[in-house]
Design an enzyme around this catalytic site. Structure first.
Site, PDB file in Angstrom:
ATOM      1  N   TYR A  63      24.828 -48.339  22.422  1.00 20.38           N
ATOM      2  CA  TYR A  63      24.797 -49.184  21.206  1.00 20.38           C
ATOM      3  C   TYR A  63      25.614 -48.631  20.072  1.00 20.38           C
ATOM      4  O   TYR A  63      25.537 -47.654  19.352  1.00 20.38           O
ATOM      5  CB  TYR A  63      23.307 -49.075  20.433  1.00 20.38           C
ATOM      6  CG  TYR A  63      22.159 -50.043  21.476  1.00 20.38           C
ATOM      7  CD1 TYR A  63      22.620 -50.670  22.471  1.00 20.38           C
ATOM      8  CD2 TYR A  63      20.927 -49.728  21.126  1.00 20.38           C
ATOM      9  CE1 TYR A  63      21.594 -51.075  23.612  1.00 20.38           C
ATOM     10  CE2 TYR A  63      19.908 -50.289  21.964  1.00 20.38           C
ATOM     11  CZ  TYR A  63      20.244 -51.041  23.175  1.00 20.38           C
ATOM     12  OH  TYR A  63      19.370 -51.661  23.923  1.00 20.38           O
ATOM     13  N   PHE A  93      14.810 -58.658  23.546  1.00 19.80           N
ATOM     14  CA  PHE A  93      15.072 -60.162  23.156  1.00 19.80           C
ATOM     15  C   PHE A  93      13.881 -60.599  22.905  1.00 19.80           C
ATOM     16  O   PHE A  93      13.404 -61.759  23.472  1.00 19.80           O
ATOM     17  CB  PHE A  93      15.775 -60.697  24.204  1.00 19.80           C
ATOM     18  CG  PHE A  93      16.870 -61.838  23.746  1.00 19.80           C
ATOM     19  CD1 PHE A  93      17.746 -61.374  23.001  1.00 19.80           C
ATOM     20  CD2 PHE A  93      16.988 -62.838  24.616  1.00 19.80           C
ATOM     21  CE1 PHE A  93      18.669 -62.498  22.323  1.00 19.80           C
ATOM     22  CE2 PHE A  93      17.843 -63.795  24.332  1.00 19.80           C
ATOM     23  CZ  PHE A  93      18.867 -63.400  23.251  1.00 19.80           C
ATOM     24  N   PRO A  94      12.837 -60.184  22.185  1.00 25.81           N
ATOM     25  CA  PRO A  94      11.640 -60.693  21.959  1.00 25.81           C
ATOM     26  C   PRO A  94      11.276 -61.990  21.165  1.00 25.81           C
ATOM     27  O   PRO A  94      10.418 -62.599  21.432  1.00 25.81           O
ATOM     28  CB  PRO A  94      10.850 -59.512  21.434  1.00 25.81           C
ATOM     29  CG  PRO A  94      11.671 -58.904  20.614  1.00 25.81           C
ATOM     30  CD  PRO A  94      13.105 -58.724  21.348  1.00 25.81           C
ATOM     31  N   GLY A 114      16.400 -65.203  17.226  1.00 24.65           N
ATOM     32  CA  GLY A 114      16.484 -66.302  16.199  1.00 24.65           C
ATOM     33  C   GLY A 114      16.382 -67.798  16.819  1.00 24.65           C
ATOM     34  O   GLY A 114      16.068 -68.519  16.117  1.00 24.65           O
TER      35      GLY A 114
END
Length: 289
Positions: free
Chosen positions: A69, A214-215, A219
């Site tokens: 990251y 990616f819970p 969005g």
């Protein structure tokens, strides 16, 4: 610092990763603290620091990041914001994905690379030992026993406390556990994408932490007019909060790690821990998506 029981994140309940790392089940994922394409510095580094500090103030004691990251931008921001770390804060990181540019991800599981990245993560995070080190991807070009064997060596040397996997199948978990003491699995999973349901069930059976990345589908589940919009209005909550509340209700081994680069959003996400869904509400949300 307020007592543990009074902090919003504590309402999510606790799970003991590896049997000896108890954490609140609603954590924070630090991928979004970087620049576009998960590359480079964020537009507002000071806000990134504020987000991390606010998450911990609200009871988050499990932060998930990765060497890729940034690369390393996320880890160094965590150190800047939170070091020296408060007692009980668990920082999980990952290695095994190399980066050549924005949006470019390539699995590299050579033992010497994994060792190098683990040592760099220790330095960038300011740690003597990483509580949870996850193989970011299994490299199909390298024997699995070589990849996990190096992590076991790092564990024996006291540089890693626990080993986890990311984006794996049930057969891969079974195979991996013959080679190393695996305590967690991090797979794509959310209300709209439950393709890893069999992996989640396996984790429940084996009492492995399941960390859904990616819970909130970044969005998509929370957008106006989206599938959760009407249910959220009826519940007096935001769609994002309902998506997280559903995950927390789904399984006791679930450790969602919603990420954001905004203090306002981190406060909203963590407040989801205090939402209790009834059986009917849980099923309605499941059917709505």
């Amino acid at each position: 610092m307020a007592a543990q029981s009074t902090l919003p994140a504590a309402a999510a309940g606790r799970f003991s990763v590896g049997g000896d790392l108890p954490v609140n089940r609603l954590g924070y994922g630090a991928m979004q603290l970087t620049g576009p394409g998960v590359w480079g510095d964020p537009a507002d580094p000071d806000e990134a620091v504020r987000v991390l500090r606010r998450a911990v103030e609200l009871g988050v004691d499990f932060i998930d990041t990765a060497d890729s990251y940034g690369p390393f931008v996320s880890e160094m921001l965590i150190k800047k914001a939170l070091h020296p770390y408060p007692e009980g804060l668990v920082i999980a990181t990952k290695g095994g994905f190399t980066r050549a540019g924005p949006g470019d991800w390539r699995a590299v599981g050579r033992p010497e690379y994994l060792r190098q990245q683990c040592l760099l993560s220790l330095r960038h995070l300011g740690l003597d030992r990483i509580d949870l080190y996850q193989l970011h991807r299994i490299d199909p070009k390298v024997p699995l026993e070589d990849q996990l064997g190096e992590l076991v060596l790092l564990q024996q040397e006291g540089l890693i406390r626990h080993i986890g996997l990311s984006e794996v199948t049930v057969p891969q978990i079974v195979q991996s556990r013959k080679l190393a003491p695996i305590v967690s699995v991090q797979n794509l999973y959310n209300l709209a994408n439950r393709s890893a349901e069999d992996v989640l069930r396996h984790c429940e059976e084996q009492n492995l932490a399941f960390i859904p990345w990616f819970p909130m589908a970044t969005g998509e589940l929370a957008k106006p007019g989206g599938p959760l919009d009407r249910a959220a209005e009826a519940h007096g909550a935001s769609p994002a909060q309902l998506a997280l509340a559903w995950l927390l209700r789904r399984s006791p081994v679930m450790l969602p790690i919603p990420g954001t680069s905004s203090v306002a959003h981190v406060e909203e996400n963590i407040a989801a821990a205090e939402i209790t869904l009834t059986d009917d509400e849980y099923r309605e949300l499941e059917a709505a998506v």
